[in-house]
Design an enzyme around this catalytic site. Structure first.
Site, mmCIF file in Angstrom:
data_model
loop_
_atom_site.group_PDB
_atom_site.id
_atom_site.type_symbol
_atom_site.label_atom_id
_atom_site.label_comp_id
_atom_site.label_asym_id
_atom_site.label_seq_id
_atom_site.Cartn_x
_atom_site.Cartn_y
_atom_site.Cartn_z
ATOM 1 N N GLY A 183 66.800 19.564 -28.022
ATOM 2 C CA GLY A 183 67.115 20.973 -27.890
ATOM 3 C C GLY A 183 68.205 21.524 -26.966
ATOM 4 N N GLY A 184 67.710 22.008 -25.823
ATOM 5 C CA GLY A 184 68.675 22.459 -24.976
ATOM 6 C C GLY A 184 70.054 21.894 -24.729
ATOM 7 N N HIS A 200 58.003 23.444 -35.768
ATOM 8 C CA HIS A 200 58.469 23.389 -34.291
ATOM 9 C C HIS A 200 57.284 24.245 -33.636
ATOM 10 C CE1 HIS A 200 60.403 23.882 -30.623
ATOM 11 N NE2 HIS A 200 61.322 22.803 -31.047
ATOM 12 N N GLU A 223 57.768 26.150 -31.342
ATOM 13 C CA GLU A 223 57.911 27.398 -31.004
ATOM 14 C C GLU A 223 57.701 28.302 -32.128
ATOM 15 O OE1 GLU A 223 61.846 26.471 -29.610
ATOM 16 O OE2 GLU A 223 61.119 25.928 -27.842
ATOM 17 N N SER A 267 62.803 17.474 -23.833
ATOM 18 C CA SER A 267 63.405 17.218 -22.544
ATOM 19 C C SER A 267 64.050 15.962 -22.453
ATOM 20 C CB SER A 267 62.420 17.158 -21.205
ATOM 21 O OG SER A 267 61.992 18.680 -21.287
ATOM 22 N N GLU A 291 57.069 15.858 -30.851
ATOM 23 C CA GLU A 291 57.461 16.683 -29.800
ATOM 24 C C GLU A 291 56.187 17.407 -28.740
ATOM 25 O OE1 GLU A 291 61.750 18.380 -30.321
ATOM 26 O OE2 GLU A 291 60.381 19.596 -30.976
ATOM 27 N N ASN A 294 68.917 20.436 -32.036
ATOM 28 C CA ASN A 294 68.244 21.985 -32.236
ATOM 29 C C ASN A 294 68.774 22.898 -31.550
ATOM 30 O OD1 ASN A 294 66.507 24.074 -32.827
ATOM 31 N ND2 ASN A 294 64.779 22.860 -32.016
ATOM 32 N N TRP A 295 69.559 23.534 -32.109
ATOM 33 C CA TRP A 295 70.510 24.741 -31.026
ATOM 34 C C TRP A 295 69.210 25.871 -30.701
ATOM 35 C CZ3 TRP A 295 76.162 26.154 -32.303
ATOM 36 C CH2 TRP A 295 76.898 25.043 -31.637
ATOM 37 N N LYS A 296 68.490 25.992 -31.502
ATOM 38 C CA LYS A 296 67.263 27.220 -31.240
ATOM 39 C C LYS A 296 68.098 28.548 -31.431
ATOM 40 C CE LYS A 296 64.629 24.145 -28.515
ATOM 41 N NZ LYS A 296 63.311 24.212 -27.593
ATOM 42 N N GLY A 333 61.432 21.588 -22.942
ATOM 43 C CA GLY A 333 62.280 22.462 -22.267
ATOM 44 C C GLY A 333 61.722 22.482 -20.755
HETATM 45 P P1 PGA Z 1 64.452 20.350 -25.381
HETATM 46 O O1 PGA Z 1 63.896 20.784 -26.874
HETATM 47 O O2 PGA Z 1 65.278 18.935 -25.852
HETATM 48 O O3 PGA Z 1 65.239 21.587 -24.630
HETATM 49 O O4 PGA Z 1 63.165 20.207 -24.435
HETATM 50 C C1 PGA Z 1 63.306 20.099 -27.919
HETATM 51 C C2 PGA Z 1 63.078 20.852 -29.101
HETATM 52 O O5 PGA Z 1 62.511 21.788 -28.973
HETATM 53 O O6 PGA Z 1 63.273 20.351 -30.303
#
Ligand code: PGA
Length: 253
Positions: free
Chosen positions: A235-236, A101, A103, A214, A170, A11-13, A176
């Site tokens: 994500g990251g 998600h 976010e 994470s 999640e 997930n590149w966000k 993050g």
């Molecule tokens: P993260 O994000 O791996 O950076 O914790 C996961 C996500 O938001 O899907």
């Protein structure tokens, strides 16, 4: 090591421009090269909308699929400034879309709105990565199961095509933050989710359930103790080809 198919979804966000095709290309080459050794894996990258069409055209890969990270609930076109529908994502070459998600939930996506988005994405035959998870406050109040149940119950219904739904658990507090759940507690939660899904949807076999939050190359191996986990939403660490590839490699080590 289990022989079951595992998903590694990036997930590149809000990250990336046209030059970052090199990241996708490297991950694709690794996936292709390792297809015989690490056979049972599926690799998907969910990108910002503006990159999907171009990257998909350049990629033409059967080893790596591309997806999006959200969509509007309205099916096709409409007066919704700044929005993109599932129909448009599909046309651009997306095969998957992340919905629910945290976010996006924190910006106002309710369980009901997410349900409408899921219905619209399934209509376009997109695969849905449906995110659920509790906040730290909810965890501290012992409300995790309640919250997960609400999220499942209000956003999924018996009528939808479950073969196209993947759940990503999640915990919001793990996204993050470099914090991951205790492994034995996580195992119980993943089992709880699978049972809830079967009961709510009245089906015998649960949809796939991934873990996200994470995940990195140092901790990924810990999760292999939980055979109920069908893969990861990353994500990251998916914004770097090396980090993402190392996660896959270390999981199978
Ligand atoms: P993260 O994000 O791996 O950076 O914790 C996961 C996500 O938001 O899907």
């Amino acid at each position: 090591m289990t022989n079951k198919l595992k998903y590694f979804i990036g997930n590149w966000k809000m990250f990336g421009d046209f030059n970052d095709f090199k990241i996708v290309n490297k991950i694709n080459k690794f996936t292709q090269k390792s297809k015989n050794i690490l056979k049972k894996k599926k690799v998907i990258l969910c990108l910002p909308n503006i990159l999907i069409y171009d990257f998909n055209k350049k990629l033409k890969s059967k080893f790596l699929s591309l997806g999006a990270q959200n969509c509007h609930p309205h099916d096709k076109y409409g007066p919704y400034t700044g929005s993109v529908s599932s129909f448009m994502l599909k046309k651009a070459g997306a095969k998957y879309v992340i919905l629910g998600h945290s976010e996006n939930r924190s910006e106002g996506d309710s369980n009901i709105l997410i349900r409408e988005k899921i219905v619209s994405a399934l209509k376009q035959k997109l695969n849905v990565i449906f995110c659920i998870g509790e906040t730290l406050k909810e965890k501290k109040l012992n409300k995790t199961n309640f919250v997960l149940n609400q999220q499942i119950k209000h956003s999924l219904s018996k009528k939808i095509n479950f073969n196209k739904i993947i759940i990503a658990y999640e915990p919001v507090w793990s996204i993050g933050t470099n914090k991951i759940p205790n492994i034995s507690e996580l195992k119980v939660i993943i089992k709880f989710i699978k049972n809830k899904l079967k009961k709510t949807l009245k089906i015998k076999k649960s949809p796939l359930v991934l873990y996200g939050g994470s995940v990195n190359s140092n901790n990924v191996k810990l999760f292999s103790d939980i055979k109920e986990i069908d893969g990861f939403l990353i994500g990251g660490a998916s914004q770097s080809s090396n980090k993402f590839i190392d996660i896959i490699k270390n999981y199978y080590k």
